[in-house]
Design a protein around this motif. Structure first.
Motif, PDB file in Angstrom:
ATOM      1  N   ARG A  85      90.206 -37.743 -36.747  1.00  0.00           N
ATOM      2  CA  ARG A  85      91.099 -37.336 -35.718  1.00  0.00           C
ATOM      3  C   ARG A  85      92.514 -37.615 -35.969  1.00  0.00           C
ATOM      4  NH1 ARG A  85      93.591 -38.978 -31.623  1.00  0.00           N
ATOM      5  NH2 ARG A  85      93.247 -41.226 -31.998  1.00  0.00           N
ATOM      6  N   GLN A  86      92.818 -38.808 -36.513  1.00  0.00           N
ATOM      7  CA  GLN A  86      94.036 -39.228 -36.630  1.00  0.00           C
ATOM      8  C   GLN A  86      94.674 -38.312 -37.792  1.00  0.00           C
ATOM      9  OE1 GLN A  86      93.815 -43.254 -37.661  1.00  0.00           O
ATOM     10  NE2 GLN A  86      93.368 -44.048 -35.551  1.00  0.00           N
ATOM     11  N   MET A  87      93.969 -37.777 -38.628  1.00  0.00           N
ATOM     12  CA  MET A  87      94.404 -37.013 -39.884  1.00  0.00           C
ATOM     13  C   MET A  87      94.874 -35.697 -39.350  1.00  0.00           C
ATOM     14  SD  MET A  87      91.597 -38.005 -42.727  1.00  0.00           S
ATOM     15  CE  MET A  87      92.280 -36.699 -44.020  1.00  0.00           C
ATOM     16  N   VAL A  88      93.883 -35.322 -38.363  1.00  0.00           N
ATOM     17  CA  VAL A  88      94.198 -33.803 -37.773  1.00  0.00           C
ATOM     18  C   VAL A  88      95.450 -33.887 -36.960  1.00  0.00           C
ATOM     19  CG1 VAL A  88      93.491 -31.902 -36.265  1.00  0.00           C
ATOM     20  CG2 VAL A  88      91.729 -32.826 -37.935  1.00  0.00           C
ATOM     21  N   GLU A  89      95.606 -35.081 -36.090  1.00  0.00           N
ATOM     22  CA  GLU A  89      96.781 -35.134 -35.287  1.00  0.00           C
ATOM     23  C   GLU A  89      97.884 -35.357 -36.025  1.00  0.00           C
ATOM     24  OE1 GLU A  89      97.353 -38.053 -31.426  1.00  0.00           O
ATOM     25  OE2 GLU A  89      96.328 -38.921 -32.953  1.00  0.00           O
ATOM     26  N   ALA A  90      97.993 -35.978 -37.288  1.00  0.00           N
ATOM     27  CA  ALA A  90      99.100 -36.192 -38.048  1.00  0.00           C
ATOM     28  C   ALA A  90      99.463 -34.791 -38.881  1.00  0.00           C
ATOM     29  CB  ALA A  90      98.872 -37.305 -39.004  1.00  0.00           C
ATOM     30  N   PHE A  91      98.567 -34.081 -38.949  1.00  0.00           N
ATOM     31  CA  PHE A  91      98.766 -32.556 -39.494  1.00  0.00           C
ATOM     32  C   PHE A  91      99.740 -31.681 -38.997  1.00  0.00           C
ATOM     33  CE2 PHE A  91      97.178 -28.147 -40.286  1.00  0.00           C
ATOM     34  CZ  PHE A  91      97.844 -27.957 -41.415  1.00  0.00           C
ATOM     35  N   ARG A  92     100.699 -31.279 -39.847  1.00  0.00           N
ATOM     36  CA  ARG A  92     101.794 -30.347 -39.176  1.00  0.00           C
ATOM     37  C   ARG A  92     101.418 -28.915 -40.173  1.00  0.00           C
ATOM     38  NH1 ARG A  92     101.528 -33.654 -36.387  1.00  0.00           N
ATOM     39  NH2 ARG A  92     103.068 -34.921 -35.043  1.00  0.00           N
ATOM     40  N   PHE A  93     101.368 -27.632 -39.357  1.00  0.00           N
ATOM     41  CA  PHE A  93     101.152 -26.692 -39.997  1.00  0.00           C
ATOM     42  C   PHE A  93     102.516 -25.814 -39.790  1.00  0.00           C
ATOM     43  CE2 PHE A  93      99.758 -22.067 -39.743  1.00  0.00           C
ATOM     44  CZ  PHE A  93      99.553 -21.802 -41.088  1.00  0.00           C
ATOM     45  N   MET A  94     103.089 -25.027 -41.036  1.00  0.00           N
ATOM     46  CA  MET A  94     104.199 -24.706 -40.735  1.00  0.00           C
ATOM     47  C   MET A  94     104.252 -23.152 -41.388  1.00  0.00           C
ATOM     48  SD  MET A  94     107.676 -24.683 -40.804  1.00  0.00           S
ATOM     49  CE  MET A  94     107.976 -26.582 -40.974  1.00  0.00           C
ATOM     50  N   HIS A  95     104.579 -22.261 -40.337  1.00  0.00           N
ATOM     51  CA  HIS A  95     104.491 -20.749 -40.484  1.00  0.00           C
ATOM     52  C   HIS A  95     105.677 -20.023 -39.882  1.00  0.00           C
ATOM     53  CE1 HIS A  95     102.455 -16.790 -40.777  1.00  0.00           C
ATOM     54  NE2 HIS A  95     102.759 -16.783 -39.563  1.00  0.00           N
ATOM     55  N   GLU A  96     106.308 -19.417 -41.045  1.00  0.00           N
ATOM     56  CA  GLU A  96     107.400 -18.703 -40.564  1.00  0.00           C
ATOM     57  C   GLU A  96     108.538 -19.400 -39.955  1.00  0.00           C
ATOM     58  OE1 GLU A  96     106.516 -15.145 -38.687  1.00  0.00           O
ATOM     59  OE2 GLU A  96     105.257 -14.189 -40.551  1.00  0.00           O
ATOM     60  N   ASP A  97     108.770 -20.533 -40.524  1.00  0.00           N
ATOM     61  CA  ASP A  97     109.957 -21.611 -39.920  1.00  0.00           C
ATOM     62  C   ASP A  97     109.357 -22.035 -38.669  1.00  0.00           C
ATOM     63  OD1 ASP A  97     111.353 -21.061 -42.117  1.00  0.00           O
ATOM     64  OD2 ASP A  97     112.444 -19.581 -41.357  1.00  0.00           O
ATOM     65  N   ARG A  98     108.183 -22.153 -38.213  1.00  0.00           N
ATOM     66  CA  ARG A  98     107.729 -22.555 -36.909  1.00  0.00           C
ATOM     67  C   ARG A  98     106.673 -23.708 -37.353  1.00  0.00           C
ATOM     68  NH1 ARG A  98     105.785 -17.702 -33.102  1.00  0.00           N
ATOM     69  NH2 ARG A  98     105.613 -19.490 -31.823  1.00  0.00           N
ATOM     70  N   LEU A  99     106.673 -24.819 -36.774  1.00  0.00           N
ATOM     71  CA  LEU A  99     106.021 -25.914 -36.749  1.00  0.00           C
ATOM     72  C   LEU A  99     104.854 -26.021 -35.839  1.00  0.00           C
ATOM     73  CD1 LEU A  99     105.804 -28.261 -38.760  1.00  0.00           C
ATOM     74  CD2 LEU A  99     107.060 -29.562 -37.304  1.00  0.00           C
ATOM     75  N   PHE A 100     103.646 -26.193 -36.171  1.00  0.00           N
ATOM     76  CA  PHE A 100     102.638 -26.249 -35.138  1.00  0.00           C
ATOM     77  C   PHE A 100     101.746 -27.558 -35.259  1.00  0.00           C
ATOM     78  CE2 PHE A 100     103.293 -21.618 -35.909  1.00  0.00           C
ATOM     79  CZ  PHE A 100     103.465 -21.363 -34.312  1.00  0.00           C
ATOM     80  N   GLN A 101     101.216 -28.213 -34.201  1.00  0.00           N
ATOM     81  CA  GLN A 101     100.646 -29.201 -34.237  1.00  0.00           C
ATOM     82  C   GLN A 101      99.286 -29.052 -33.318  1.00  0.00           C
ATOM     83  OE1 GLN A 101     102.397 -32.640 -32.293  1.00  0.00           O
ATOM     84  NE2 GLN A 101     100.648 -34.134 -33.096  1.00  0.00           N
ATOM     85  N   THR A 102      98.227 -29.630 -33.845  1.00  0.00           N
ATOM     86  CA  THR A 102      96.933 -29.324 -33.191  1.00  0.00           C
ATOM     87  C   THR A 102      96.037 -30.605 -33.004  1.00  0.00           C
ATOM     88  OG1 THR A 102      94.888 -28.259 -33.059  1.00  0.00           O
ATOM     89  CG2 THR A 102      95.620 -28.693 -34.963  1.00  0.00           C
ATOM     90  N   GLY A 103      95.036 -30.785 -32.390  1.00  0.00           N
ATOM     91  CA  GLY A 103      94.468 -31.746 -31.996  1.00  0.00           C
ATOM     92  C   GLY A 103      92.954 -31.290 -32.470  1.00  0.00           C
ATOM     93  N   ILE A 104      91.977 -32.382 -32.351  1.00  0.00           N
ATOM     94  CA  ILE A 104      90.631 -32.029 -32.818  1.00  0.00           C
ATOM     95  C   ILE A 104      89.754 -32.932 -31.712  1.00  0.00           C
ATOM     96  CG2 ILE A 104      90.326 -33.653 -34.309  1.00  0.00           C
ATOM     97  CD1 ILE A 104      88.458 -31.667 -36.039  1.00  0.00           C
ATOM     98  N   SER A 105      88.628 -32.195 -31.079  1.00  0.00           N
ATOM     99  CA  SER A 105      87.831 -33.047 -30.142  1.00  0.00           C
ATOM    100  C   SER A 105      86.561 -33.062 -31.007  1.00  0.00           C
ATOM    101  CB  SER A 105      87.603 -32.060 -28.923  1.00  0.00           C
ATOM    102  OG  SER A 105      88.768 -31.946 -27.991  1.00  0.00           O
ATOM    103  N   ILE A 106      85.614 -34.226 -31.021  1.00  0.00           N
ATOM    104  CA  ILE A 106      84.840 -34.516 -31.667  1.00  0.00           C
ATOM    105  C   ILE A 106      83.674 -35.247 -30.781  1.00  0.00           C
ATOM    106  CG2 ILE A 106      83.821 -36.050 -33.672  1.00  0.00           C
ATOM    107  CD1 ILE A 106      86.501 -36.108 -34.615  1.00  0.00           C
ATOM    108  N   GLY A 107      82.400 -34.450 -30.918  1.00  0.00           N
ATOM    109  CA  GLY A 107      81.130 -34.985 -30.223  1.00  0.00           C
ATOM    110  C   GLY A 107      80.305 -35.530 -31.361  1.00  0.00           C
ATOM    111  N   VAL A 108      79.924 -36.753 -31.049  1.00  0.00           N
ATOM    112  CA  VAL A 108      78.798 -37.725 -31.947  1.00  0.00           C
ATOM    113  C   VAL A 108      77.630 -37.773 -31.353  1.00  0.00           C
ATOM    114  CG1 VAL A 108      78.824 -39.508 -33.249  1.00  0.00           C
ATOM    115  CG2 VAL A 108      81.189 -38.727 -32.886  1.00  0.00           C
ATOM    116  N   VAL A 109      76.376 -37.486 -32.168  1.00  0.00           N
ATOM    117  CA  VAL A 109      74.972 -37.650 -31.610  1.00  0.00           C
ATOM    118  C   VAL A 109      74.534 -38.348 -32.668  1.00  0.00           C
ATOM    119  CG1 VAL A 109      74.510 -35.505 -32.485  1.00  0.00           C
ATOM    120  CG2 VAL A 109      73.156 -36.520 -30.849  1.00  0.00           C
ATOM    121  N   GLU A 110      73.735 -39.606 -32.608  1.00  0.00           N
ATOM    122  CA  GLU A 110      72.733 -40.085 -33.164  1.00  0.00           C
ATOM    123  C   GLU A 110      71.469 -39.539 -33.770  1.00  0.00           C
ATOM    124  OE1 GLU A 110      71.046 -44.653 -34.054  1.00  0.00           O
ATOM    125  OE2 GLU A 110      71.764 -44.091 -32.239  1.00  0.00           O
ATOM    126  N   ILE A 111      71.229 -39.201 -34.685  1.00  0.00           N
ATOM    127  CA  ILE A 111      69.741 -38.547 -34.896  1.00  0.00           C
ATOM    128  C   ILE A 111      68.565 -39.461 -34.692  1.00  0.00           C
ATOM    129  CG2 ILE A 111      68.389 -36.995 -36.522  1.00  0.00           C
ATOM    130  CD1 ILE A 111      71.032 -36.145 -37.810  1.00  0.00           C
TER     131      ILE A 111
END
Length: 703
Positions: free
Chosen positions: A356-382
């Motif tokens: 989650r921290q890696m995605v949060e720190a990620f910056r995506f550049m497209h046509e001089d525009r900077l985008f930031q996103t996050g990620i939601s994670i669901g965890v289940v024990e098998i």
């Protein structure tokens, strides 16, 4: 013909060489046999006639005829003993034999009157010559008979014929042996080459050199060997290509084409193995379901190519943290799955937090525009109590949904007693209930008024709201089922149901009232999913035509976020329908990615402020400033503003002072059934009342 086609080379040569030669030889031999027999008979007949005439000529009187020694000398002088097929007999005038040479034969009792003749019998040809005296002239002395033994002649020639046939058969047998040897020298190499080619085809051994001295066969062998060697190279190359293609197909069947990660099918297979491992060996495995937050905004605003590139980059970044024994998969769209093998739950939460921290720190550049996103994670024990892979993924999906509900960019561990997950389960059950409600028309339309604040002569507004009847006839608010409809892509069906049934409710009103009836406006809300549907525009036009609703009485409402996400489709829809006279409203302005630059590209007639600003406008300076900014921009663009969630008089007075055109909220009126409101409006139109409170009706599907 079929029999001939099944024969091999040897059989054909033997059949078509030896057979005709044998038949022709026997035929010619038969004709020669008959010709020789006929010539022999003719020769013997001539000899018999000559001998008979000779003997008849030398016997002149009776004494000579009865002189036996003399007669015997005459017989010996005739040399008939050298002719095995001739017999001679001299008889007196009474046909009594006087002397005989050779085999006996019978003579008919009645003789013809001719002096010389040949008598045909079954087994003999008898030549008869009469013997006469010289003095007295022509006195009959006796007879000379010469017989040809035809049976013996034929038998001897038949034996010769049989011997000749035997010689021919022997010669043909020798010839057949030679033909067989020659044909075998041709067919045997061909069979050996065929057998070698068959072994080569099945991959047992290469084609070798077959021994043969025929130049044609050697040339054929050389050609076949060259072809076989080339085929070996081709086969080897083809085998490598097939192996590469199979490996590629296996890879493609198990991996995602865009990111190169494991795909859903392969992940589910490994999840099944993990579940079996847990049940049999009590191993520890954890599954994480990950969903990027608001990825669709980037994908739709910048294009699918940009969205794909962003997914590739995020996949590469997250793959760096994945352990070798783990399985990282793309499930489709912006959804990912992570199977953590032999991992405790605490360690899994730690790994999920790092991702989650890696995605949060990620910056995506497209046509001089900077985008930031996050990620939601669901965890289940098998655990061993899980039934199947479907239950694992459902629990993980539900946990991910809870993470999004908690504010996105969160991690949530699945718990069976989690109340929020029960709500998620209820939402999933709503899918079938919504489809049944659309099919059986279990939805009902309500409406709520929107009141003018500045000009009392503005036309009434009616806002249509959707509700659902329960099995007991009660009313279920939209907040119960619309989240499920949005999540499971059912909003397009609901929007079309609302449009159709709203037009059906309006149709009697326009048929009943005159053309000079009091004007009003109805507003129907369109979801973001419908704005992305290319078939929505023709559907709306068809409804106008079918129900004969004047376009000037209809206003469609779109939210700011959905309009921006589907900016091109939204602008096209607005322009097409505005040419017909339809009006448009931009709802919840300021709630999402508000950008005033988008507003100038959207030719709307009304702008509705987000209720979050209106509700606290009297107590929050920030909300008041935001509301004033929206009102100022709308006023400069000659767009009428509408403030929702008006719940007290102080808020209403503040909005009037700001110059807001319309207000809506429970303080002014509550939702009512659409048919009741339209009935009241129809009655008021017939009375031509001048002081009608102006109400706004709008299909607020999110209300």
């Amino acid at each position: 013909m079929h029999f001939f086609q099944n024969l091999n080379i040897q059989s054909r040569l033997l059949l078509f060489v030896i057979g005709p030669v044998f038949a022709l030889s026997c035929t010619l031999l038969l004709f020669d046999f008959k010709a020789q027999l006929q010539r022999e008979e003719d020769k013997l007949g001539q000899h018999a006639l000559t001998t008979a005439k000779f003997l008849s000529a030398v016997v002149h009187d009776q004494s000579a005829l009865h002189d036996r020694p003399y007669i015997e000398r005459l017989l010996k002088a005739s040399q008939l003993e050298r002719e095995p097929y001739l017999s001679l007999m001299i008889a007196n005038a009474e046909q009594h034999p006087l002397a005989r040479l050779g085999a006996s034969f019978a003579v008919s009792d009645t003789l013809p009157q001719q002096d010389t003749m040949v008598m045909q019998q079954a087994t003999h040809d008898v030549t008869m010559v009469r013997v006469f005296t010289t003095e007295p002239k022509h006195a009959l002395l006796g007879f000379v008979f010469v017989a040809i033994d035809k049976a013996a002649l034929i038998e001897d020639h038949r034996q010769a014929f049989i011997r000749n046939v035997g010689y021919i058969t022997l010669a043909l047998m020798i010839c057949a042996i030679l033909v067989y040897w020659v044909s075998r020298s041709i067919s045997q190499p061909i069979r050996e080459m065929t057998s070698a080619l068959k072994r080569f085809v099945v991959g047992e051994q290469p084609v070798g050199q077959v021994r043969n001295s025929l130049p044609e066969i050697k040339s054929l062998q050389t050609t076949i060997n060259e072809i076989s060697r080339e085929m070996q190279h081709v086969e080897a190359d083809m085998r490598h290509r097939i192996q590469d293609a199979q490996a590629q197909l296996r890879y493609q069947a198990r991996h995602d084409a865009l990111t190169g990660l494991v795909n859903r099918q392969e992940l589910e297979r490994r999840l099944q193995q993990a579940l079996e491992d847990v049940k049999q060996h009590r191993a520890n495995h954890v599954f994480c379901y990950m969903d990027l937050d608001q990825f669709r905004v980037i994908n739709d605003t910048c294009g699918h190519l940009a969205g794909d590139e962003m997914l590739r980059q995020i996949s590469m970044i997250l793959s760096q943290r994945i352990r070798a024994e783990d399985t990282f998969a793309r499930l489709g769209g912006d959804e990912f799955g992570l199977l953590l093998s032999y991992c405790q739950v605490e360690k899994a939460i730690e790994i999920a937090a790092q991702l989650r921290q890696m995605v949060e720190a990620f910056r995506f550049m497209h046509e001089d525009r900077l985008f930031q996103t996050g990620i939601s994670i669901g965890v289940v024990e098998i655990t061993p109590d899980l039934k199947d892979v479907g239950q694992i993924t459902r629990h993980a999906d539900a946990a991910c949904y809870v993470a999004k509900d908690n504010g996105r960019n969160q991690i949530h561990l699945f718990h069976s007693e989690d109340d929020v997950l029960l709500k998620r389960h209820v939402e999933m059950e709503w899918v079938s209930r919504i489809n049944e409600a659309i099919e059986h028309n279990d939805f009902v339309l309500y409406c709520q008024g929107i009141f003018p604040l500045q000009q009392k002569d503005l036309p009434p507004f009616y806002e249509i709201l959707i509700r659902k009847r329960d099995e007991h006839g009660g009313i279920i608010p939209p907040a119960e089922f619309l989240p499920s409809a949005e999540r499971y892509h059912l909003m397009t069906k609901i929007d079309r149901w609302v449009i159709q049934h709203a037009f059906m409710a309006l149709q009697p009103l326009f048929k009943a009232q005159p053309a000079s009836a009091q004007p009003f406006i109805v507003s129907i809300n369109l979801s973001g999913m419908s704005l992305g549907d290319a078939s929505l525009l023709p559907y709306i036009k068809n409804c106008f035509t079918t129900y004969q609703i004047p376009p000037g009485h209809v206003c469609f409402e779109v939210t700011e976020t959905s309009a921006i996400i589907n900016i091109d489709n939204t602008i096209k829809l607005i322009n097409e329908l505005k040419q017909m006279g339809v009006r448009f409203m931009l709802d919840d302005f300021g709630s999402g990615m508000s950008s005033f630059s988008y507003l100038k590209h959207l030719p709307v007639d009304f702008l509705k402020m987000d209720g979050a600003y209106v509700r606290d406008i009297t107590s929050s300076k920030v909300d008041l400033a935001m509301a004033k900014a929206i009102q100022s921009v709308a006023q400069s663009m000659e767009i009428k503003t509408i403030a929702e969630y008006v719940e007290d008089q102080a808020t209403l007075d503040c909005l009037k002072e700001m110059g807001v055109a319309y207000a809506q909220g429970f303080y002014l009126n509550k939702p009512m059934p659409l048919n009741d409101v339209l009935s009241r409006h129809g009655a008021a139109s017939q009375q031509q009342s001048a002081n009608i409170s102006q109400t706004t009706i709008e299909t607020d599907i999110s209300a």
